[in-house]
Design a protein around this motif. Structure first.
Motif, PDB file in Angstrom:
ATOM      1  N   PHE A   1      18.558  -2.538 -11.083  1.00 18.58           N
ATOM      2  CA  PHE A   1      18.793  -2.577  -9.649  1.00 18.58           C
ATOM      3  C   PHE A   1      17.493  -2.500  -8.848  1.00 18.58           C
ATOM      4  O   PHE A   1      17.419  -3.017  -7.735  1.00 18.58           O
ATOM      5  CB  PHE A   1      19.746  -1.463  -9.215  1.00 18.58           C
ATOM      6  CG  PHE A   1      21.182  -1.780  -9.507  1.00 18.58           C
ATOM      7  CD1 PHE A   1      21.831  -2.814  -8.868  1.00 18.58           C
ATOM      8  CD2 PHE A   1      21.891  -1.043 -10.442  1.00 18.58           C
ATOM      9  CE1 PHE A   1      23.151  -3.122  -9.140  1.00 18.58           C
ATOM     10  CE2 PHE A   1      23.211  -1.329 -10.720  1.00 18.58           C
ATOM     11  CZ  PHE A   1      23.848  -2.378 -10.066  1.00 18.58           C
ATOM     12  N   ALA A   2      16.457  -1.874  -9.396  1.00 12.30           N
ATOM     13  CA  ALA A   2      15.183  -1.759  -8.684  1.00 12.30           C
ATOM     14  C   ALA A   2      14.548  -3.124  -8.452  1.00 12.30           C
ATOM     15  O   ALA A   2      13.892  -3.340  -7.436  1.00 12.30           O
ATOM     16  CB  ALA A   2      14.225  -0.856  -9.452  1.00 12.30           C
ATOM     17  N   ILE A   3      14.746  -4.042  -9.372  1.00 13.17           N
ATOM     18  CA  ILE A   3      14.123  -5.368  -9.245  1.00 13.17           C
ATOM     19  C   ILE A   3      15.084  -6.418  -8.698  1.00 13.17           C
ATOM     20  O   ILE A   3      14.709  -7.579  -8.553  1.00 13.17           O
ATOM     21  CB  ILE A   3      13.543  -5.844 -10.588  1.00 13.17           C
ATOM     22  CG1 ILE A   3      14.624  -5.964 -11.650  1.00 13.17           C
ATOM     23  CG2 ILE A   3      12.432  -4.926 -11.040  1.00 13.17           C
ATOM     24  CD1 ILE A   3      14.171  -6.593 -12.947  1.00 13.17           C
ATOM     25  N   THR A   4      16.300  -6.024  -8.365  1.00 15.58           N
ATOM     26  CA  THR A   4      17.278  -6.954  -7.827  1.00 15.58           C
ATOM     27  C   THR A   4      17.196  -6.970  -6.308  1.00 15.58           C
ATOM     28  O   THR A   4      17.349  -5.922  -5.672  1.00 15.58           O
ATOM     29  CB  THR A   4      18.710  -6.557  -8.257  1.00 15.58           C
ATOM     30  OG1 THR A   4      18.749  -6.418  -9.678  1.00 15.58           O
ATOM     31  CG2 THR A   4      19.721  -7.582  -7.811  1.00 15.58           C
TER      32      THR A   4
ATOM     33  N   VAL B   1      20.084   5.566  -5.602  1.00 13.70           N
ATOM     34  CA  VAL B   1      21.337   6.310  -5.778  1.00 13.70           C
ATOM     35  C   VAL B   1      21.458   6.802  -7.218  1.00 13.70           C
ATOM     36  O   VAL B   1      21.863   7.956  -7.464  1.00 13.70           O
ATOM     37  CB  VAL B   1      22.554   5.433  -5.384  1.00 13.70           C
ATOM     38  CG1 VAL B   1      23.858   6.084  -5.794  1.00 13.70           C
ATOM     39  CG2 VAL B   1      22.533   5.133  -3.901  1.00 13.70           C
ATOM     40  N   ILE B   2      21.094   5.968  -8.168  1.00 15.02           N
ATOM     41  CA  ILE B   2      21.162   6.356  -9.579  1.00 15.02           C
ATOM     42  C   ILE B   2      20.197   7.497  -9.867  1.00 15.02           C
ATOM     43  O   ILE B   2      20.521   8.440 -10.588  1.00 15.02           O
ATOM     44  CB  ILE B   2      20.902   5.138 -10.484  1.00 15.02           C
ATOM     45  CG1 ILE B   2      22.051   4.130 -10.335  1.00 15.02           C
ATOM     46  CG2 ILE B   2      20.740   5.555 -11.940  1.00 15.02           C
ATOM     47  CD1 ILE B   2      21.773   2.775 -10.934  1.00 15.02           C
TER      48      ILE B   2
ATOM     49  N   ALA C   1       3.325  -6.980 -10.812  1.00 11.70           N
ATOM     50  CA  ALA C   1       2.278  -7.662 -11.580  1.00 11.70           C
ATOM     51  C   ALA C   1       2.604  -9.150 -11.725  1.00 11.70           C
ATOM     52  O   ALA C   1       1.714  -9.997 -11.628  1.00 11.70           O
ATOM     53  CB  ALA C   1       2.123  -7.017 -12.949  1.00 11.70           C
ATOM     54  N   TYR C   2       3.863  -9.446 -11.928  1.00 11.23           N
ATOM     55  CA  TYR C   2       4.284 -10.840 -12.054  1.00 11.23           C
ATOM     56  C   TYR C   2       4.098 -11.589 -10.737  1.00 11.23           C
ATOM     57  O   TYR C   2       3.640 -12.722 -10.710  1.00 11.23           O
ATOM     58  CB  TYR C   2       5.742 -10.913 -12.503  1.00 11.23           C
ATOM     59  CG  TYR C   2       6.303 -12.305 -12.536  1.00 11.23           C
ATOM     60  CD1 TYR C   2       5.937 -13.202 -13.543  1.00 11.23           C
ATOM     61  CD2 TYR C   2       7.189 -12.746 -11.560  1.00 11.23           C
ATOM     62  CE1 TYR C   2       6.439 -14.492 -13.561  1.00 11.23           C
ATOM     63  CE2 TYR C   2       7.688 -14.031 -11.576  1.00 11.23           C
ATOM     64  CZ  TYR C   2       7.322 -14.892 -12.579  1.00 11.23           C
ATOM     65  OH  TYR C   2       7.805 -16.167 -12.598  1.00 11.23           O
ATOM     66  N   MET C   3       4.467 -10.925  -9.634  1.00  4.50           N
ATOM     67  CA  MET C   3       4.379 -11.561  -8.319  1.00  4.50           C
ATOM     68  C   MET C   3       2.986 -11.481  -7.714  1.00  4.50           C
ATOM     69  O   MET C   3       2.683 -12.201  -6.762  1.00  4.50           O
ATOM     70  CB  MET C   3       5.392 -10.929  -7.368  1.00  4.50           C
ATOM     71  CG  MET C   3       6.825 -11.189  -7.742  1.00  4.50           C
ATOM     72  SD  MET C   3       7.993 -10.393  -6.636  1.00  4.50           S
ATOM     73  CE  MET C   3       7.611 -11.172  -5.102  1.00  4.50           C
ATOM     74  N   GLY C   4       2.154 -10.579  -8.224  1.00  3.58           N
ATOM     75  CA  GLY C   4       0.822 -10.407  -7.676  1.00  3.58           C
ATOM     76  C   GLY C   4       0.808  -9.697  -6.339  1.00  3.58           C
ATOM     77  O   GLY C   4      -0.057  -9.924  -5.511  1.00  3.58           O
ATOM     78  N   ASN C   5       1.792  -8.830  -6.114  1.00  3.68           N
ATOM     79  CA  ASN C   5       1.908  -8.133  -4.838  1.00  3.68           C
ATOM     80  C   ASN C   5       2.129  -6.650  -5.104  1.00  3.68           C
ATOM     81  O   ASN C   5       3.232  -6.218  -5.413  1.00  3.68           O
ATOM     82  CB  ASN C   5       3.071  -8.714  -4.036  1.00  3.68           C
ATOM     83  CG  ASN C   5       3.170  -8.136  -2.646  1.00  3.68           C
ATOM     84  OD1 ASN C   5       2.384  -7.279  -2.262  1.00  3.68           O
ATOM     85  ND2 ASN C   5       4.136  -8.616  -1.898  1.00  3.68           N
ATOM     86  N   ALA C   6       1.092  -5.845  -4.960  1.00  2.00           N
ATOM     87  CA  ALA C   6       1.190  -4.417  -5.253  1.00  2.00           C
ATOM     88  C   ALA C   6       1.880  -3.636  -4.146  1.00  2.00           C
ATOM     89  O   ALA C   6       2.254  -2.481  -4.358  1.00  2.00           O
ATOM     90  CB  ALA C   6      -0.199  -3.835  -5.488  1.00  2.00           C
ATOM     91  N   SER C   7       2.088  -4.230  -2.976  1.00  2.00           N
ATOM     92  CA  SER C   7       2.741  -3.488  -1.887  1.00  2.00           C
ATOM     93  C   SER C   7       4.193  -3.168  -2.205  1.00  2.00           C
ATOM     94  O   SER C   7       4.768  -2.260  -1.622  1.00  2.00           O
ATOM     95  CB  SER C   7       2.643  -4.268  -0.579  1.00  2.00           C
ATOM     96  OG  SER C   7       3.443  -5.429  -0.633  1.00  2.00           O
ATOM     97  N   ILE C   8       4.783  -3.900  -3.142  1.00  2.00           N
ATOM     98  CA  ILE C   8       6.155  -3.613  -3.552  1.00  2.00           C
ATOM     99  C   ILE C   8       6.242  -2.197  -4.114  1.00  2.00           C
ATOM    100  O   ILE C   8       7.183  -1.456  -3.829  1.00  2.00           O
ATOM    101  CB  ILE C   8       6.643  -4.629  -4.607  1.00  2.00           C
ATOM    102  CG1 ILE C   8       6.674  -6.035  -4.028  1.00  2.00           C
ATOM    103  CG2 ILE C   8       8.006  -4.250  -5.143  1.00  2.00           C
ATOM    104  CD1 ILE C   8       6.918  -7.100  -5.060  1.00  2.00           C
TER     105      ILE C   8
ATOM    106  N   LEU D   1       6.962   5.112  -1.553  1.00  2.00           N
ATOM    107  CA  LEU D   1       6.870   5.939  -0.354  1.00  2.00           C
ATOM    108  C   LEU D   1       8.118   5.890   0.512  1.00  2.00           C
ATOM    109  O   LEU D   1       8.455   6.865   1.171  1.00  2.00           O
ATOM    110  CB  LEU D   1       5.650   5.513   0.473  1.00  2.00           C
ATOM    111  CG  LEU D   1       4.311   5.713  -0.232  1.00  2.00           C
ATOM    112  CD1 LEU D   1       3.187   5.179   0.638  1.00  2.00           C
ATOM    113  CD2 LEU D   1       4.089   7.165  -0.560  1.00  2.00           C
ATOM    114  N   MET D   2       8.802   4.763   0.531  1.00  4.45           N
ATOM    115  CA  MET D   2       9.924   4.638   1.444  1.00  4.45           C
ATOM    116  C   MET D   2      11.283   4.666   0.770  1.00  4.45           C
ATOM    117  O   MET D   2      12.297   4.553   1.431  1.00  4.45           O
ATOM    118  CB  MET D   2       9.785   3.341   2.230  1.00  4.45           C
ATOM    119  CG  MET D   2       8.617   3.335   3.153  1.00  4.45           C
ATOM    120  SD  MET D   2       8.577   1.851   4.102  1.00  4.45           S
ATOM    121  CE  MET D   2       7.031   1.167   3.568  1.00  4.45           C
ATOM    122  N   GLY D   3      11.300   4.795  -0.518  1.00  2.08           N
ATOM    123  CA  GLY D   3      12.582   4.699  -1.190  1.00  2.08           C
ATOM    124  C   GLY D   3      12.881   5.837  -2.118  1.00  2.08           C
ATOM    125  O   GLY D   3      13.242   6.946  -1.716  1.00  2.08           O
ATOM    126  N   THR D   4      12.693   5.562  -3.366  1.00  2.00           N
ATOM    127  CA  THR D   4      13.182   6.435  -4.418  1.00  2.00           C
ATOM    128  C   THR D   4      12.556   7.820  -4.421  1.00  2.00           C
ATOM    129  O   THR D   4      13.243   8.804  -4.694  1.00  2.00           O
ATOM    130  CB  THR D   4      12.950   5.747  -5.780  1.00  2.00           C
ATOM    131  OG1 THR D   4      13.432   4.411  -5.696  1.00  2.00           O
ATOM    132  CG2 THR D   4      13.690   6.449  -6.877  1.00  2.00           C
TER     133      THR D   4
END
Length: 160
Positions: free
Chosen positions: A29-32, A41-42, A71-78, A84-87
């Motif tokens: 669910f984290a990558i969906t 929630v989990i 790493a796959y997308m090349g975007n570390a802001s994810i 910081l804002m989620g889990t």
């Protein structure tokens, strides 16, 4: 009992049968897209039903999947967005609730943590207008450069 409620309870019970299943579900669910909140929630359920350590392990597993996606997308802001804002915030609130068994204290502590986070953000960033202007400029540029999104350039300009 409604059918939707029964399905949700069955899915929750299946997911919480073991730490490995909780980790698997949290990772998926984290990558969906649009369902990352279910990972939080989990993590909270694992923290509240099992232990703080179990919730932490599930949270780390979800971060590993997010790190692989970043790493796959090349975007570390994810990673920072989810951290910081989620889990992390959900896990901290679940830890406080499990330790104190008090909704009142949990909400008060969460509000204090949120206020402190705002102060830290302002201390680190300095001028939030410049910070968000740069963020939105990057988003705008990626939308203009994205050929998969069939959006009129005038509409993108109007958004920003």
């Amino acid at each position: 009992m409604s059918a939707i409620r029964q399905i949700c309870l069955s899915a929750t019970n299946w997911c919480m049968q073991s730490r490995e299943r909780a980790m698997l579900c949290a990772c998926l669910f984290a990558i969906t897209p649009l369902f990352g909140w279910i990972s939080s929630v989990i993590v909270a359920l694992s923290t509240l039903r099992v232990s703080v350590r179990s919730g932490f392990a599930v949270m780390l597993a979800s971060y590993v999947s997010i790190a692989l996606l970043a790493a796959y997308m090349g975007n570390a802001s994810i990673i920072t967005d989810m951290l910081l804002m989620g889990t992390l915030g959900v896990w901290v609130a679940a830890c406080i609730l499990q330790l104190t068994r008090s909704w009142t204290f949990t909400i008060q502590a969460s509000a204090i943590i949120a206020i402190l986070a705002v102060f830290v953000f302002y201390a680190l960033v300095g001028d939030p207008v410049l910070y968000w202007t740069a963020i939105f400029a990057d988003v705008k540029q990626s939308m203009l450069n994205n050929t998969a999104v069939a959006m009129d350039k005038a509409k993108i300009e109007a958004l920003f």
